[in-house]
Write a protein that holds these residues in place. Structure first.
Motif, PDB file in Angstrom:
ATOM      1  N   ILE A  52      14.677   1.007   1.287  1.00 36.13           N
ATOM      2  CA  ILE A  52      13.947  -0.253   1.168  1.00 36.13           C
ATOM      3  C   ILE A  52      12.447   0.058   1.156  1.00 36.13           C
ATOM      4  O   ILE A  52      11.960   0.838   1.975  1.00 36.13           O
ATOM      5  CB  ILE A  52      14.244  -1.172   2.364  1.00 36.13           C
ATOM      6  CG1 ILE A  52      15.725  -1.517   2.429  1.00 36.13           C
ATOM      7  CG2 ILE A  52      13.392  -2.439   2.300  1.00 36.13           C
ATOM      8  CD1 ILE A  52      16.218  -2.389   1.297  1.00 36.13           C
ATOM      9  N   GLN A  53      11.764  -0.558   0.219  1.00 38.60           N
ATOM     10  CA  GLN A  53      10.307  -0.439   0.201  1.00 38.60           C
ATOM     11  C   GLN A  53       9.721  -1.819   0.470  1.00 38.60           C
ATOM     12  O   GLN A  53       9.837  -2.711  -0.359  1.00 38.60           O
ATOM     13  CB  GLN A  53       9.836   0.065  -1.160  1.00 38.60           C
ATOM     14  CG  GLN A  53       8.363   0.351  -1.210  1.00 38.60           C
ATOM     15  CD  GLN A  53       7.995   1.002  -2.535  1.00 38.60           C
ATOM     16  OE1 GLN A  53       8.345   0.513  -3.599  1.00 38.60           O
ATOM     17  NE2 GLN A  53       7.303   2.111  -2.455  1.00 38.60           N
ATOM     18  N   PRO A  54       9.144  -1.999   1.652  1.00 38.63           N
ATOM     19  CA  PRO A  54       8.562  -3.319   1.956  1.00 38.63           C
ATOM     20  C   PRO A  54       7.391  -3.591   1.020  1.00 38.63           C
ATOM     21  O   PRO A  54       6.821  -2.667   0.447  1.00 38.63           O
ATOM     22  CB  PRO A  54       8.066  -3.168   3.400  1.00 38.63           C
ATOM     23  CG  PRO A  54       8.659  -1.893   3.912  1.00 38.63           C
ATOM     24  CD  PRO A  54       8.892  -1.026   2.719  1.00 38.63           C
ATOM     25  N   GLY A  55       7.021  -4.845   0.907  1.00 38.63           N
ATOM     26  CA  GLY A  55       5.850  -5.182   0.112  1.00 38.63           C
ATOM     27  C   GLY A  55       4.614  -5.275   0.989  1.00 38.63           C
ATOM     28  O   GLY A  55       4.668  -5.035   2.192  1.00 38.63           O
ATOM     29  N   ALA A  56       3.504  -5.650   0.377  1.00 37.58           N
ATOM     30  CA  ALA A  56       2.282  -5.910   1.146  1.00 37.58           C
ATOM     31  C   ALA A  56       2.562  -7.073   2.095  1.00 37.58           C
ATOM     32  O   ALA A  56       3.535  -7.799   1.904  1.00 37.58           O
ATOM     33  CB  ALA A  56       1.156  -6.242   0.182  1.00 37.58           C
ATOM     34  N   PRO A  57       1.732  -7.257   3.109  1.00 40.11           N
ATOM     35  CA  PRO A  57       1.966  -8.366   4.034  1.00 40.11           C
ATOM     36  C   PRO A  57       2.177  -9.683   3.288  1.00 40.11           C
ATOM     37  O   PRO A  57       1.397 -10.019   2.391  1.00 40.11           O
ATOM     38  CB  PRO A  57       0.681  -8.397   4.878  1.00 40.11           C
ATOM     39  CG  PRO A  57       0.224  -6.975   4.885  1.00 40.11           C
ATOM     40  CD  PRO A  57       0.575  -6.443   3.522  1.00 40.11           C
ATOM     41  N   GLY A  58       3.250 -10.384   3.648  1.00 40.29           N
ATOM     42  CA  GLY A  58       3.550 -11.651   2.988  1.00 40.29           C
ATOM     43  C   GLY A  58       4.374 -11.509   1.718  1.00 40.29           C
ATOM     44  O   GLY A  58       4.885 -12.489   1.195  1.00 40.29           O
TER      45      GLY A  58
END
Lengths: 235, 644
Positions: A52-58
């Motif tokens: 999983i690659q999270p995104g930028a905040p939000g």
């Protein structure tokens, strides 16, 4: 010991997961499917739950493939990184040559010790930089290239005339010339680090980042120490 | 880990033969030590262990190693490495041959930026954090979450890709914190780096993830800092549970002010607002972590009288034959001990003790230097808060500094007693088995093992393995257990080994830079009894971040009493009859639940009588024995109280 390829497991899960046609077998199938599902759950854990690659905040994250996750081709070393390492080898070599003059020209013990420290640390760092270049298949510069007429000097390096003047000096005059020269020389290394980080894409390689940061810290520290010695001489 | 540069190279050569003054020094290495001569290998290296057992091991998951270089990149100085064998060896562009020089017998290689990708530190495992049955393993490339409910069978729950190094992690409720320092770090967790020298896409600082869904963490905040975050420390606010603080320690270069407003890397005489000589204090409102922000950059190194912000160690050596110590313009790592309102900062050139009763404004109580320290790296308090142990990361963590030729007081731990808010040096400890020159080795991260009555720590030494030692006597620490593997490679130094080894709820968990994770259990031996191990196993934390040290209290149970009795017997500090009576009374009490139990009153009376006798014994004893007798008496009284 290596992780099992998840694809090998998922194939087994799909085969086991096929539903059975008749009512009688359906009951058996329920058991089988449940068992298979359990097996597949644990299998997916053992083989890796996916990346999983999270995104930028939000922002939402996303699933990424192993190939995409490990693709570091964009943060590999750049020509500027290579030039930095190649240039720093000659730069360090001159510090060693300067330090080699100390035993016969100074009478101060603290200066001799300073020279020894410069010598061992620069020799070791040259070796490390050569390893770095070698591991990346890059050209190893001749550490003595700066002796050649018309050679390009890295920032802060002494010209042949300046080196000759240093070699000719002795005693306190030498000490002063040496410290002034070495401070200028080290300040040049700081310039090289600054120029490196000012080059687009440079310093992204983790090892270069660490080395350049450390050069910055170490050389600044030595400049401060030599500055103190120089003030002592001028008293 | 500090990086690749050789902070002090081959210094043993300079000081060879010079006897260094400065405190106790442990005994020389044992030539029969089984850690000597272990076979090299990534997953088939030779192993030596004493008084502990490896119960589980898992390699790094896919996505966290370079398939072309599963171990990592060799960096050893020993022999030249052949050119890359992948056939991409196009001639180097002429522009690269600067300074113009004949190649020193080496073939030209691939163009910069072309594959194959190499390992290096890009995929190195780093620090650990724990909560409940979960363990988070930081990595320069992101982090991995493991289920450790069954410590013998840890399983991977989630792999999160988010590069930037070092990737040190801490956990607090549903929030996971992560340190990012490299210029390749991106706000969006991308792996492509940031080629621009000034960019809003770059991230260096502290990331905050919401991990309510363990498998799909969401990044909720990314607090940018000038030097990035090399490590960080969570600091609870004792007065306001709605927020916590993070101490961010940056050690990298300062980024330009054009990229992040207010950042200056000038020396203090050029710019008094320099980002050097400070730490970052970040406030995190727990209900709205997206509003996390820097609230202070305290000048904790300031001179007390002049107020000059560069008030501590200026860098350099301490005279002939001494180590060269880095300048104090940063902390590498800070360990807080909230119950005592204390923090210990390992800050490059100094070890400092701080009062953090006001966490936004840490106040320096004391600072020490050490002539044998190259770089003050991390700190651990003992459980009473009466000692602090600092590590020295000589060589930056990537160099072999545990060879037989390396001084035993260099790259070691220094142990200080804390007396009236001041630190008094007592002794050094270094993992005693000599390692090869292809094993990076120096003191690194560890934690206490909560054995009542003793100060015991487990510590990673990179490829020197892990070492469990007792520093109850601060001046004479003793190794009591160890585990070590042979080098990753026989001929080349490939950075690897234990980054962190921490005790958590009954087991030792270890992050291995190149090999993955390991789990251990302690086994009893001459230095540690089964009762002492069992007493340590009783201690349970809901969360554990090693840099946020909890104060441990042991329950008043039979096993804790027996642990004290074992220690007193070992020191011959208790009469054998008394010891037997204590064990018998605690065993009798063990099956009872309340005053309604048959014979409860009798047992209560026995325990109280014995407690009184132990207190009398304690009054006649001294030092550690006295403390143990008192603690044993308290345990008996505590047990009796539950039956009244």
């Amino acid at each position: 010991m290596r992780p099992v390829h998840p694809a090998a497991r998922s194939v087994a899960c799909v085969i086991l997961g096929v539903t059975m046609p008749t009512t009688i077998t359906r009951l058996i199938a329920l058991g089988l499917v449940a068992a298979a599902a359990a097996a597949c759950r644990s299998a997916s854990v053992a083989g890796g739950p996916g990346l999983i690659q999270p995104g930028a905040p939000g922002q939402e994250g996303r699933t990424v493939s192993v190939a995409d996750a490990t693709d570091l081709s964009k943060v590999r070393f750049t020509p500027a990184d290579v030039r930095f390492m190649q240039g720093m080898i000659g730069h360090h070599q001159q510090a060693i040559e300067m330090a080699a003059l100390l035993p016969s020209r100074t009478s101060r013990e603290d200066m001799k010790l300073l020279g020894k420290r410069i010598d061992v640390s620069q020799v070791d760092e040259i070796r490390m930089m050569q390893d770095w270049l070698r591991a990346r298949g890059q050209t190893l510069p001749d550490p003595h290239a700066h002796h050649q007429p018309g050679a390009t000097l890295m920032p802060g390096m002494l010209t042949q005339e300046e080196m000759a003047r240093l070699e000719a000096a002795t005693g306190v005059a030498f000490d002063r010339l040496f410290l002034e020269g070495m401070i200028k020389h080290h300040a040049g290394a700081l310039t090289m680090v600054r120029e490196l980080f000012a080059e687009p894409g440079a310093g992204q390689d983790g090892d270069i980042f660490a080395f350049a940061s450390d050069v910055e810290a170490d050389q600044q520290m030595e400049i401060d120490r030599m500055g103190a010695l120089l003030r002592e001489l001028q008293r | 880990m500090r990086g690749l540069a050789i902070r002090v190279g081959a210094v043993a050569a300079i000081v060879g033969g010079v006897v260094l003054v400065g405190g106790a020094q442990q005994r020389p290495a044992d030539p029969q030590d089984p850690r000597i001569g272990l076979k090299a290998g990534l997953f088939d290296a030779g192993v030596a262990a004493r008084n502990m057992e490896l119960t589980a091991t898992l390699p790094r998951p896919r996505g966290f190693f370079d398939p072309a270089q599963p171990a990592g990149e060799p960096s050893g100085p020993e022999r030249p490495e052949p050119a890359l064998a992948d056939g991409t060896g196009a001639a180097a562009p002429a522009a690269l041959a600067v300074p113009a020089a004949p190649a020193a017998g080496q073939p030209a290689g691939p163009r910069p930026g072309t594959p194959p990708a190499r390992g290096g530190l890009d995929f190195a495992n780093s620090d650990l954090a724990f909560a409940g049955t979960r363990m988070w393993v930081g990595n320069f490339h992101g982090f991995n979450t493991y289920d450790i409910e069954d410590a013998r069978k840890p399983t991977l729950l989630a792999s999160i890709v988010c590069p930037g190094g070092q990737g040190d992690v801490s956990v607090w409720g549903n929030l996971l914190f992560m340190s990012v320092e490299q210029t390749r770090g991106r706000i969006d967790c991308g792996v492509q780096g940031v080629p621009e020298t000034v960019s809003k896409e770059r991230f260096r600082g502290v990331r905050i993830f919401d991990i309510s869904d363990l498998r799909k963490p969401r990044q909720v905040a990314a607090v940018q800092t000038c030097r990035g975050s090399h490590t960080h420390t969570l600091v609870p606010d004792g007065k306001d549970p709605s927020r916590i603080f993070v101490y961010g320690s940056g050690t990298g270069s300062v980024r330009p002010g054009e990229e992040l407003e207010g950042c200056s890397g000038e020396e203090p005489d050029q710019d008094e607002n320099t980002a050097l000589f400070s730490i970052d204090v970040i406030e995190v409102p727990l209900a709205a972590p997206q509003h996390a922000r820097i609230v202070n950059r305290p000048r904790i190194f300031a001179d007390e009288t002049t107020g000059a912000i560069a008030g501590l160690w200026k860098g350099g050596d301490h005279g002939p034959g001494t180590q060269r110590t880095s300048v104090t313009n940063q902390c590498h790592d800070i360990t807080v001990f909230p119950e005592r309102g204390l923090a210990a900062g390992a800050c490059s050139g100094n070890g400092i003790l701080m009062d953090i009763s006001d966490p936004v404004h840490p106040k320096r109580l004391d600072a020490v230097v050490d002539r044998n320290f190259a770089y003050w790296h991390s700190a651990t308090f003992n459980n009473d808060g009466t000692k602090v142990l600092f590590t020295d990361e000589w060589g930056g963590g990537t160099r072999p500094r545990c060879r037989a030729t390396d001084l035993p007081n260099w790259g070691a731990n220094a142990i200080f007693d804390i007396v009236d808010g001041k630190m008094q040096f007592k002794g050094y400890y270094k993992m005693p088995a000599p390692q090869t020159d292809t094993e990076n080795c120096v003191a690194h991260n560890g934690s206490l093992i909560p054995v009542p009555g003793r100060d015991i720590m487990v510590q990673g030494w990179y490829q020197g393995g892990l070492s469990v030692f007792d520093f109850t006597d601060s001046a004479n620490p003793v190794e009591i257990a160890f585990f070590d593997r042979g080098p990753l490679d026989q001929t080349q130094l490939i950075t690897g080994g234990y980054w962190s080894t921490y005790w958590y709820n009954g087991h030792i968990y270890a992050s291995e830079i190149a090999r993955g994770i390991d789990v251990f259990r302690l086994t009893p031996g001459e230095f540690l009894s089964q009762h002492e191990i069992d007493a340590a196993m009783l201690v349970r934390h809901d969360e554990f971040n090693a840099q946020q040290q909890p104060k441990v209290a042991w329950p008043a149970t039979a096993v804790v009493a027996k642990a004290y009795v074992d220690q007193l017997n070992r020191a011959k500090a208790i009469q054998p009859e008394r010891a037997k009576a204590v064990v018998a009374a605690m065993d009798r009490a063990e099956g009872m639940r309340s005053s309604r139990d048959r014979n409860a009153a009798t047992v209560v009376q026995q325990l109280d009588t014995l407690a009184g006798q132990l207190e009398t014994d304690a009054a006649a004893a001294a030092g550690r024995d006295q403390a143990r007798l008192k603690a044993l008496a308290e345990t008996l009284k505590g047990r009796a109280a539950r039956l009244k």
